[in-house]
Structures are given as structure tokens and as C-alpha cells.
Design an enzyme around this catalytic site. Sequence first.
Site, PDB file in Angstrom:
ATOM      1  N   HIS A 186       0.870  -1.183   0.000  1.00  0.00           N
ATOM      2  CA  HIS A 186       0.000   0.000   0.000  1.00  0.00           C
ATOM      3  C   HIS A 186       0.910   1.238   0.000  1.00  0.00           C
ATOM      4  O   HIS A 186       1.971   1.232   0.634  1.00  0.00           O
ATOM      5  CB  HIS A 186      -0.850   0.080   1.285  1.00  0.00           C
ATOM      6  N   CYS A 219      -2.173   2.739   9.245  1.00  0.00           N
ATOM      7  CA  CYS A 219      -3.169   1.748   8.793  1.00  0.00           C
ATOM      8  C   CYS A 219      -4.396   1.727   9.710  1.00  0.00           C
ATOM      9  O   CYS A 219      -5.501   1.436   9.269  1.00  0.00           O
ATOM     10  CB  CYS A 219      -2.565   0.352   8.772  1.00  0.00           C
TER      11      CYS A 219
HETATM   12  N1  ARG Z   1      -3.594  -7.254   6.520  1.00  0.00           N
HETATM   13  C1  ARG Z   1      -4.032  -6.043   5.906  1.00  0.00           C
HETATM   14  C2  ARG Z   1      -3.987  -6.175   4.397  1.00  0.00           C
HETATM   15  O1  ARG Z   1      -3.075  -6.788   3.897  1.00  0.00           O
HETATM   16  C3  ARG Z   1      -3.194  -4.900   6.355  1.00  0.00           C
HETATM   17  C4  ARG Z   1      -3.680  -3.569   5.857  1.00  0.00           C
HETATM   18  C5  ARG Z   1      -2.813  -2.436   6.284  1.00  0.00           C
HETATM   19  N2  ARG Z   1      -3.401  -1.204   5.979  1.00  0.00           N
HETATM   20  C6  ARG Z   1      -2.781  -0.181   5.360  1.00  0.00           C
HETATM   21  N3  ARG Z   1      -3.405   0.943   5.250  1.00  0.00           N
HETATM   22  N4  ARG Z   1      -1.578  -0.315   4.849  1.00  0.00           N
HETATM   23  O2  ARG Z   1      -4.855  -5.717   3.700  1.00  0.00           O
END
Ligand code: ARG
Length: 296
Positions: A195, A289
Site C-alpha cells: 500500500h 493503517c
Molecule cells: N492485513 C491487511 C492487508 O493486507 C493490512 C492492511 C494495512 N493497511 C494499510 N493501510 N496499509 O490488507
Amino acid sequence: MTTETPGQEIHPGAASPAASTAPWPGAESGQSTTKHFLMCRPEHFAVEYAINPWMDPSAGADRDLAIRQWEELRSVYEGLGHRVSLIDPVEGLPDMVFAANGALVVGGRVYGARFKHPERAAEGPAYLEWFVRNGYDRVREASFTNEGEGDFLTLDHVILAGTGFRTDITAHSEAQEFLGRPVVTLRLVDPRFYHLDTALFPLNGHNVAYFPGAFSPGSQEVLRRLFPHAVIADEDDAVVLGLNAVSDGTHVVVNAEAAGLRRTLEHEGFKVVPVDMSELRKAGGGPKCCTLEIRG
Ligand code: ARG
């Protein structure tokens, strides 16, 4: 301090700094802004599947510890004068704690998330429903895959948008059209930084910190042109998710282990507020996150 029961709106009392008069948060260069965040208590947190390289379902995650770390993050925000609203966690959605992915909210317009992985698909409607229930009437269901603020980071004059792992590039123009803000595409190339918010964060309305190695050569060039005075983080900071930080323009809430980045930020005049999010990192998440910013 502002406390709320899930789903209810309570307005900040006298203890909170006055609301910003800027056109939108972050517009006052070099000043801290009072922010409104949406968070989701990790009551159902677990690492049950692996949709990013950080997740290992066999390693086990300590939910109680995750809750304690999340509570600390929430009280850090409230201590800094920010307003925190809560969304009810939903059983069976272990990643719902990562509220940043739930939507993108700019100028009171709510662009809904549409998750790439079926394991998280139900989170999109759950977050959108929260906004509708709380009186937001400019709400858009997305036609294209996008993971909210995980891949869209908002500055004063531009929204930076990641693609390559989760958010589809077609969502970038959908967001631009709906929000009426220019959206700049950045291509992510390292699966550890799946991300945009794992590799870059806005320091204020006009500057960012980032780890160049997470981006394609062309996107690195775009970042250099847009942000010649950016804070550049190294791989040691990035691999502890140090770039998954939240700045209000003065204070930067950052993973405690990101030692080099902390020193650089302090040197640049920011007040660093270290937090321990080690348990949530087992799912690939850090402070940002867990935090969805509500603008307007
Ligand atoms: N386990 C989640 C995923 O892979 C973690 C998300 C983390 N969120 C973020 N905004 N980077 O989707």
C-alpha cells in the site's frame, strides 16, 4: 479528550483546539492541524490468511496485546487534541482494525473502498454504512478496486495514489472525478510495501517522507519533482513500517523502531511521538493503517 461510543458522534469539548479555518486540513503550512480520525478497535484481530508478505497465519498473533497497542495509539491522538470516532468491529473481519483502508474522505465527500481480496470485501460496505449513518450524504460506491487511504494520501493541492498491488489505476481517475482534486499515480514495486501508506506519508499539506526503493523509477522521478525537500527514509526505517506514520504538521506518530527516521524528523523540527505497534505489524499494519482521516 473526546470519547465516543461506537457509531455516535460527540463533539469535542473545550479541551480540544479550535477547529481549523483553512480550506482543508493541512493547508496551514508549518502548523499542526486538529484532525478527526475514524478507528476500529481490534476486538476480532487475528492473522488468519496471508494477503501480504508480513502475514504468517502459523506465527500466531496476541489479540490482547494488539488491543493494548491500539488503545495507546488512540490515547496518543486524543492527547494531541485530535478527535477520534469509532466504528463497531465486525466478527469475521480480522483486518477491520486497519481503518485507513475503509474509505477516502476529502471535503466531506466519501469515496468508498472496494477491496481486492475477498477476505476483506465486506469491510467496504461496513465503512460506507458508518458514514451514511453519521450523516455524510456525499457518498460514492467505487466501481473500481481501491483500498481507501491505504493507497490515497491527501495533501493540500494533490492526492497521491498508489497502484501495483491493491488499488487499480482506474480508481485513481474515478477518485479524481468524484473529489475534484488532482490525483497523481505512483507505482509501487516492492511487495513488502503493498500500500502507498507503507512507503510514504504526508508531513503536512505540502511535503512528504518516503522510501524511494518502494517506487518504480518513473514514480521516484515524479516524487523528486513534486517534493524536492522531502524527507528520504532508508530501508531500515521502511522494513519496520516507519513510513506508516501520521503527522499533524507538528507531531509525527511513528513506529518506535524507526530510529533513523525519528532522528531525521527531529532534526527537521518535528516532534516525534513513538508508538509500539509490533503486534499489528504481524498483519502488515502500523499507526497510519489503523487511522482513517475524516476531512470536512
Ligand atoms: N492485513 C491487511 C492487508 O493486507 C493490512 C492492511 C494495512 N493497511 C494499510 N493501510 N496499509 O490488507
